[in-house]
Design an enzyme around this catalytic site. Sequence first.
Site, PDB file in Angstrom:
ATOM      1  N   VAL A  63       0.663  -0.944  -0.191  1.00  0.00           N
ATOM      2  CA  VAL A  63       0.029   0.299  -0.051  1.00  0.00           C
ATOM      3  C   VAL A  63       1.037   1.073  -0.364  1.00  0.00           C
ATOM      4  O   VAL A  63       1.952   1.244   1.132  1.00  0.00           O
ATOM      5  CB  VAL A  63      -0.656  -0.020   1.350  1.00  0.00           C
ATOM      6  N   ALA A 108       4.180   4.887   2.768  1.00  0.00           N
ATOM      7  CA  ALA A 108       3.724   2.828   2.710  1.00  0.00           C
ATOM      8  C   ALA A 108       3.848   1.962   3.338  1.00  0.00           C
ATOM      9  O   ALA A 108       4.276   2.271   4.785  1.00  0.00           O
ATOM     10  CB  ALA A 108       4.771   2.348   1.398  1.00  0.00           C
ATOM     11  N   LYS A 109       3.279   0.879   2.935  1.00  0.00           N
ATOM     12  CA  LYS A 109       3.601  -0.356   4.212  1.00  0.00           C
ATOM     13  C   LYS A 109       2.926  -1.990   3.346  1.00  0.00           C
ATOM     14  O   LYS A 109       2.226  -1.197   2.250  1.00  0.00           O
ATOM     15  CB  LYS A 109       2.400  -0.016   5.557  1.00  0.00           C
ATOM     16  N   GLY A 110       3.523  -3.019   3.720  1.00  0.00           N
ATOM     17  CA  GLY A 110       2.934  -4.073   3.085  1.00  0.00           C
ATOM     18  C   GLY A 110       2.922  -5.365   4.332  1.00  0.00           C
ATOM     19  O   GLY A 110       3.455  -5.065   5.023  1.00  0.00           O
TER      20      GLY A 110
END
Length: 419
Positions: A63, A108-110
Site C-alpha cells: 500500500v 507505505a506498508k505491506g
Amino acid sequence: MPKKPKINNPWQTALTQFNNVSKLMNLPEDIHQMLKNFSRILTVSVPVRMDNGTIASFEGFRVQHCSARGPYKGGIRYHPELTLEDLKALAMEMTWKCSLTDVPFGGAKGGVVCDPKKLSPGELERITRRYTYAIQPIIGTDMDIPAPDVNTNEQTMAWMMDTYSMNKGFCSPGIVTGKPLNIGGSLGRADATGLGIAYTTASAIRQNKKPLKNQKVVIQGYGNVGSAAGKFLEEMGCRIVAVSNSTGGIYNPGGLSHNTVMAYYRENGSFKHFPRAENITNAELLELPCDILIPAAMGSQITKENAGRIRAKLIVEGANGPTTPEADEILSLKKITIVPDILANAGGVIVSYFEWVQDAQSYFWCKNEVNVKLRMLLERSFNDVYLFAQKNKCSLRTSAMMLAIKKVADAIAVRGLYP
Ligand code: NAD
C-alpha cells in the site's frame, strides 16, 4: 471465508484522527480528499511450495499512501490476521511520521497474510522471495523502500534484497532497510526504534520537570521495539516493572532486570514463571499502576473499554496506532499525556533513512554518528511538537499531526498537479 471486520478497526482510527485534525487546521477540501486516498494499492497472490510438497497460496499487499515529499517507505508485516485496512492505516501513519521528523519519504506498508509461527524457515524464505517478486514492479531505491515490521527481521530483508538484486542483475542494497550489516545495513538500526522511544520518553519526562530515575515503566510487547526501549530506559535509570509478549506478561513492582528477563526468555521461549515476578495477562498489564506505559505490540490495545482503568501518568506509543480515538478522549480527561506513535516510534524510520543515505553513498557511519543524529532529529521533533501543543492548547497527537500534515500539504501545493 471472508474475514470478520475488526473491532476498533485501525483504519477507522487513522482516518478519524486525520479527519479531526484536518478540520481543526482548515485543510483545503481538495488536499483533504487527496490525502484521504492512496496513490496505489497492490494485492498479490503468493503461491509457495510447502515443505510437504503441496502449493499454498498466500495473500500479499503493498500500500502506497503519498509520495509528495519523497519515495514511499514502510515496513513489511507477516501476520495471520493482517488486513488491507491495517496496512492502509499504517501507510498513512508513515506519511505523517516521515513528514513530522523531516525524513524525505512518503508512507507505505505491506505484508503477507500468514502465520510465521506455523512456517518453517524454508517456507518463510520462499514466501518472502515470491512476495518480493510480486511487488517488484512498484518498489525501487528511488520508488518504494521496504523495511522490517512485526514478524519480519533482517533475514527477511536480506532475502528481499537478494531477490530484487537477482532479478535486476545488479546488487541493490538500498532497496530495503533494516538489512544485516555486511550487506549494507546501518549500525544502530536494530535498536533505533527502541532508542528513539527512550529519547522521546526522556524529553517528555524533562518537560514535566521530573528525573527519569526510578520512573516505573510497563511495556506491552517485549519484542524488537519493546525490549530495546526497556534496555535503554533501564540504562537511563528507569525501573522496568512489567513486560509481556502475546502469551502474557510478568510484573514485579520492585523492578525486573532487562538482561535477566531476556536471558530467561531466550531459554524458555516465554516470560511465564519468571522467578520473583507475578504472571499477568496483557489486559492486566495495561492497567498496572506505573509512571510510564509503553504499548509496543499491536494496534488498538487501549480502547474505550480499558482507557478508564489506565493508571499510567504518561503513555509513550511504541506500537503504531495502539490508542483508539475514543480512548484518547478518555485519557485526555484523565490528564494522561500521550506521546503519539508518529513521534515516539519514529526512530526506526529515521535510521532507515540514514541506512538508505549510507547505501547511496557506499560510505558507512560509526554507531555514535548514527545515534547522535537520531537523537538530534527526535529531540528537535519533540520540541516542535511540544511548543506547538502549548501554543495551540492541544494534545501532543494533534500537534504532531498538524505539523506533519501541513508539511505534506505544502509539498503538494508547491509541486502542483500533474498533468
Ligand atoms: P515484534 O514482532 O518484534 O514484537 C512484537 C511483540 O508484541 C512480541 O513480543 C509479541 O509477542 C507481542 N505481541 C503480539 N501481539 C500481542 C498482543 N496482542 N498483546 C501483547 N503482546 C503482543 O515487532 P516489533 O518490530 O517490535 O513491532 C512492535 C510494534 O512497533 C508494531 O506495532 C510495529 O508496527 C511498531 N513499530 C515497529 C518498528 C520497528 O522498527 N520494528 C518501527 C516503528 C513501529
